[in-house]
Design an enzyme around this catalytic site. Structure first.
Site, PDB file in Angstrom:
ATOM      1  N   GLY A 100      14.595 -26.448  12.826  1.00 15.89           N
ATOM      2  CA  GLY A 100      15.613 -25.795  12.018  1.00 15.89           C
ATOM      3  C   GLY A 100      15.766 -26.374  10.629  1.00 15.89           C
ATOM      4  O   GLY A 100      16.583 -25.913   9.842  1.00 15.89           O
ATOM      5  N   GLY A 102       8.245 -25.569   5.471  1.00 15.41           N
ATOM      6  CA  GLY A 102       7.025 -24.769   5.370  1.00 15.41           C
ATOM      7  C   GLY A 102       6.846 -24.111   4.020  1.00 15.41           C
ATOM      8  O   GLY A 102       5.753 -24.127   3.452  1.00 15.41           O
ATOM      9  N   SER A 137      -2.999 -15.431   9.792  1.00 16.61           N
ATOM     10  CA  SER A 137      -1.847 -15.754  10.638  1.00 16.61           C
ATOM     11  C   SER A 137      -1.851 -14.967  11.936  1.00 16.61           C
ATOM     12  O   SER A 137      -2.318 -13.830  11.977  1.00 16.61           O
ATOM     13  CB  SER A 137      -0.552 -15.417   9.891  1.00 16.61           C
ATOM     14  OG  SER A 137      -0.463 -16.145   8.702  1.00 16.61           O
ATOM     15  N   HIS A 144       6.759 -15.713   6.009  1.00 16.62           N
ATOM     16  CA  HIS A 144       5.919 -15.594   4.815  1.00 16.62           C
ATOM     17  C   HIS A 144       6.531 -14.663   3.767  1.00 16.62           C
ATOM     18  O   HIS A 144       6.406 -14.914   2.571  1.00 16.62           O
ATOM     19  CB  HIS A 144       4.503 -15.141   5.205  1.00 16.62           C
ATOM     20  CG  HIS A 144       3.749 -16.208   5.937  1.00 16.62           C
ATOM     21  ND1 HIS A 144       3.407 -17.416   5.351  1.00 16.62           N
ATOM     22  CD2 HIS A 144       3.262 -16.273   7.210  1.00 16.62           C
ATOM     23  CE1 HIS A 144       2.754 -18.167   6.220  1.00 16.62           C
ATOM     24  NE2 HIS A 144       2.654 -17.501   7.370  1.00 16.62           N
TER      25      HIS A 144
END
Lengths: 457, 457, 457, 457
Positions: free
Chosen positions: C288, C292, C317, C394
């Site tokens: 959490g 990234g 991905s 993303h």
């Protein structure tokens, strides 16, 4: 000079003595010779027995190394007289054995084609003085390599009065040439992040433009400067040779400007030229073992990589032999040289140490420039090489004589040696090897168009 | 073996080829010879001209180094046949010049006392084959030292079929001895914090007890183990020799126990003994250049410093020559040896490769122990040195034969070579030099009381 | 999972226990609580007295830290039941004091404009549960930060059964967010020169495409690959998050090809695309806390600097939620979706785990592609964000959905989760921030023209 | 003082400006605000819009960080007036929102037992001023932490004239306390091998006994000295606090002796005492965040480990408040104090700045010693703590007042502040915590027998 050299040696020897004492405290087996400081005649006998012992192969290499440690420590505890006597003993009593050589010459002469290579190897071995083995044994000691380098410095300072030391010096040089081969050295950048211990040595070793303070040093390591040195892996804090570079716009023509601490830091984005303004050999004990040519070539590559927009690589060099050379010329010959006639009245019976005020007189400038240009471009030693040692060094490395600079070094030293002149030698990478060969094989000096036009004027 | 060796060389050569290509991409001036892979006769002429050029001193050292780079790269692009031909050319055509030698012999013979040292120096110089200079020039290239080490490995594997390479091998060895002098090497600890690149090489180079996996390796680098290696500063990721040590309580007498990955990690606080259970030379190209004795001595010191409570330093060593030696003994002589008579029926007409079951038979154990003890303590080569090469190595270094261990290595290799026996050699620091000398000068082997009593029983 | 998690925690806790024991051996003054492993009721009283003592400010911070060391060590010596009870005590008895809060609310309400800031500060202080201070005290211990990270991992695994731990977990998270702020982290490259200790953790922590061996790992660190991780300065050997990148020509559309160890190493000079094919969070205790997005952005910059010729930066991905989502759709709704009607017969009453053979049937491919495209580009969660968690991640970071790849991950996992599909998300630096904002504020997803045309087909 | 502080800040800010410019050259997307240097009223509006933008969570964290970079750079380009206005805007307009707080107070008051922890968390959140988030965003910038530290230094120097900055200063302090928690700092040794860049800062930051030159510094880092500092991992070249230690035989009682560069280097083997003779806080922006107690304790441990034969650890400390305190005493009260009556005539209407000659007069020595002893051992502030701030610091840390030294610091400063007196505080590890608690909870000062007998005499 002799004293400063000695005090320098004393300092490093005392440093090594400390390192050895620490290392050998743990060697319970380390024997002590307890020689008198001045190495009396009685002591000489003890010493020679010990050396013989050390060279005898009986006990294996570990025992030999342990005995060499004893010997090295004994040496460091001698006074200067004792050390000189120690060295003379090595030089005179541990030379090549003549009878052995004769025997192996015979063997070589009688060898068949098949066995001649082996006979040559053996002959080479017996030609090797036994002291070579002893010198090699020292290298395993902490700071052992530095010990041998400084021992050579010591011999070099002694050998005028003690010519018997010359063969020992030659042996040591041969050993050091093999260990300090360029392929074994490491190029490192030095900057303000380097250790104070290392930087302190730059201050001590700078030989061209003395570093006067830590602020002076910091200025030479600022963001528009670079400094590189070669190191030997076994002497990590001892630079062998180092070069100081300024990144500037256009050919720098005055060294005081470069060294001015109060000048603003240059804008590195605008720089198109790298100026090598000082290159110093740092180890007296490596005199005659040349690294300078490799250093310049390697640094040029490093700089090209870091600053792809650099367009030229040049030195700003002193002309250490200029005024001395002028004074050596007989009056009648000087008169025939470019500018010579005009200068003659000024230098009659006096050193050519002109003040900056005198140099500013117009009637002096033009003839001096002519004569200095002639000196760089034409004056020769026997054999045809350049008269000036610095000129010879850079031409050998493949540089071009690019620009003569009037009033470029107005320090006392600069005025004394070269009437304030300095010169830029240009390193043009694609032409370096060609120029180097042309000079080394045919004495051809590469001259820029500006130098050529000065010559023909 | 030949293939594995070749593939090993191919790998490192291809690694070096890569490093050189990168380095020389920037050398705009680097010429290429474009030889055919197998080095045809025409190419041979081109090659020799180039070498002559490279050795001629005309262009200065920088040009010579640049030419050597071309040469080295050409070499790496040849196929195995071409490389062998290249080496043979070096061996045959760049040997000592006989006429020069004769001339300098004469000068030496006629030299006065004052000039004889200089004449000896010159004679030594002309005895040096010209190829030596060429070999030296390679060292400035990236990975240049590793290139020469591997070139020697290659020559060693070729020289049985190509005896003309022997003098070249001898030259290369001499060069490497000077660069790999013990004083220039660095001792470093290897552990689980070391790079994977380095650890991978331990796995490849371990020569005594093969490392079968990364888990096996990790076990050997655990907190109750130590691993040390010598490195050369110019080959930073290549161990030259390394030793694996276990810290245990009491003399370890079984190597499988030490290598058992599932065994619990030892309590280092309780350890009183350091067991050197594996020592491997890592560079085939440094064969015959000895570091092992120095490694053991230096590691003992490191361990003493880190663990002051260690009381003994010992190996757990194989006896690689035992069964081979037994088989070489004529029956009538074997019968006379301790234990020989009882063993004779078991080894008639067959290899002494006993299974662990056979070894467990009581009638074999006692005579085998007697014979193995005799082998270690008494069996001789011509000259009186120990019959076993490992025994000879440790006795030369000053160790004592301390304890013979039954069923100590029950791997296939251990059973084949030594009927499962291993031996502890004890390194007792205060006695190392004395024992080393006693053995080297008088062939006296130091035996523990337990070995003595086995001998006399 | 629970067991593997526990065994994982046990391992790191036992590592920390060791580090503390060493550190505290020197603290003569360290007291011990000697609690029973399961923390009996009597022990609970002792424990609470000690904690009170530790939080009381009487003895100054040094004494508090010493007491916290005792407490931490006691914790590590408890069994799992005891540790859970310890945590529950912290959660329930060291919470915010209600009476204090009421009092300071009053003060704040009555504060003048001048004193309101100070009153707010004090109110904030009393809202802080006392246990926060205790948690902070652990950080000075060796591995103290790692201890707290793993303690949070432990609470996360316990809090379903022990909901009383939730506020404690929230406190710990708040503390870790402050210490693991992105500005305090360091980006480092990981390669084959990294330590085995670190590389071993990559193998353990890789969460997307499992690393099956050291050879597999070496392949992922080869010269045509890059791997980067964030580290916290106080956890030097523990990656927080790491990403694996392949440098290739064109968009890579199949992950098995990238992971094939036997494939030749790519020519890095030819590469125009960086493929981020795996990104793994390494610390369960930092769940959490997001790194990234920063990692990708920083790595893109590093790669641009090292390889100026790279033209695109993209992920390859997984689509972890695809088949699960399809199955959740009621039949009548699925029928309305692109491709849904054609697929319906194949997925009735069964998991959509198709074999590669089934996938190869032409009647399946087209509808699956349609449906998968819809899922990526249109399917929503409540609130309008993308249905797939990876897609959401993303798009939030400013990426574009660039290319859908059929049969791109045919591992069991790939077939199960996404019928073999993978997707490329494109990171186009100049558009990252704009796209990130468009998605975050208006749920607008950036789609490539190829995705758009699949959608409209 | 104000100016020197400003010029100090200017220097570090200009260093940070440079680092940011480099870093942001690559951020094509970085916008510029182009504010006027003094931040005009129009600019204020632009600035506030930008800050609002930056705090709005719409675009995600990456966008927020990018906007913060713009903001930070704008700040550095302002002149001092502009910067102060910027800070005042932050202080006044980005404070806690009162209405939100009232709302969440209500929620907390109405919360059930189960939801109260969550309600407390939310109330704490709204109490946090929005500017805290902005400050945090700066930390990802290069040198971002140093930027915030120096910003606090700037606010501290401004807040007397600008009291509206106080809440901002308090926020910044809270943030820095969390990042500079002792557990996140690293203890490192500083010596002559450290970088010149770091050593230069020691010279600048030394606050007790000024370092007058690089030679002075080298003397303080010699082999009989040690120097340690705490560092933050994100400010690698900036010491936070450092301590200088001399290893001597017996309690050192004179600081000029310790600082004498010409004195011979002490024999470290003979040393039984470590003297902490200088401890300096290096970062003005960390004022009030205490590291000194941890530094001393950690250094004592390091020294014990390196030199097991050390028997005592003591400071040689100034008494900065002595003469000021004497002068503050009303004559009638001073008369009652030990030695006071005898001193009264000497200090009437004048500063107690005695020359070394005056101090040498016997009638002064005895009463001064009595009075100084009283000052150290008995004189109190309100609340009962020691009158002298240095005394208070060491007693809090658990030290003992061990020895009063007459004529121990005869520098101008030493005579002015303390009539030449210095004092040794003894750190006796087994008693540190006990003594620290006794002082902190009961104001009990630990006195050596020598101090006790001076007191009672």
């Amino acid at each position: 000079m002799a004293t400063s050299n000695n005090s320098f040696l004393e300092r490093t020897f005392s440093h090594i003595r400390l390192a050895w004492r620490e290392a050998t405290d743990n060697r319970a087996t380390l024997e002590r010779l307890n020689l008198s400081p001045e190495l009396s005649n009685d002591d000489e006998a003890i010493l020679r027995t010990w050396i013989d012992h050390c060279l005898a192969d009986k006990g294996g290499e570990i025992a030999s190394r342990a005995r060499a440690a004893t010997l090295g420590q004994s040496y460091l505890e001698l006074d200067p007289i004792g050390q000189q006597r120690f060295l003379s003993i090595l030089a005179m009593h541990y030379d090549t054995n003549r009878v052995d050589v004769e025997q192996y010459i015979e063997r070589w002469q009688e060898a068949s084609d098949d066995s001649r290579a082996e006979a040559a190897r053996q002959l080479r071995n017996v030609l090797e003085p036994p002291r070579m083995k002893l010198l090699t044994l020292f290298n395993e000691l902490p700071e052992g390599i530095k010990f041998l380098v400084d021992m050579r410095a010591q011999i070099l300072s002694l050998q005028k009065q003690h010519p018997e030391l010359k063969p020992l010096e030659a042996d040591l040089k041969r050993l050091l040439i093999s260990w300090f081969d360029i392929g074994l050295l490491q190029l490192e950048q030095i900057n303000w992040h380097s250790s104070a211990e290392l930087l302190e040595k730059l201050i001590a070793y700078e030989a061209v433009h003395a570093i006067t303070s830590w602020d002076d040093l910091k200025n030479r390591l600022d963001s528009d400067r670079r400094c590189f040195a070669f190191f030997h892996p076994n002497m990590p804090n001892e630079p062998l040779i180092f070069v100081e570079v300024a990144l500037v716009k256009g050919l720098a023509d005055n060294v005081q400007t470069l060294l001015d601490e109060s000048a603003p830091v240059g804008d590195i984005e605008q720089a198109d030229t790298a100026i090598f303004y000082s290159i110093s050999n740092a180890q007296q004990g490596l005199a005659g073992i040349s690294f300078g040519n490799f250093l310049i070539k390697r640094v040029v590559k490093e700089l090209q990589h870091e600053f792809p927009h650099l367009k030229q690589f040049s030195t700003l060099s002193p002309i250490p032999g200029l005024t001395r050379w002028i004074h050596k010329q007989p009056a009648e010959e000087l008169e025939q040289l470019p500018g010579g006639k005009a200068l003659l009245p000024h230098i009659q019976d006096q050193a050519l140490t002109l003040t900056t005020e005198q140099l500013a007189e117009p009637q002096l400038k033009a003839p001096l420039i002519k004569l200095a240009t002639y000196y760089l471009a034409k004056a020769e030693r026997v054999g045809g090489t350049a008269a000036d040692s610095v000129t010879h060094f850079h031409l050998s490395n493949g540089a071009q004589i690019a620009q003569l600079n009037w009033m470029a070094d107005t320090s006392v030293n600069g005025l004394n040696q070269a009437a304030g002149f300095m010169v830029n030698y240009l390193y043009d990478l694609p032409n370096i090897e060609k120029r180097s060969q042309a000079y080394l094989s045919q004495n051809k000096r590469s001259l820029s168009s500006s130098i050529k036009s000065l010559l023909s004027s």
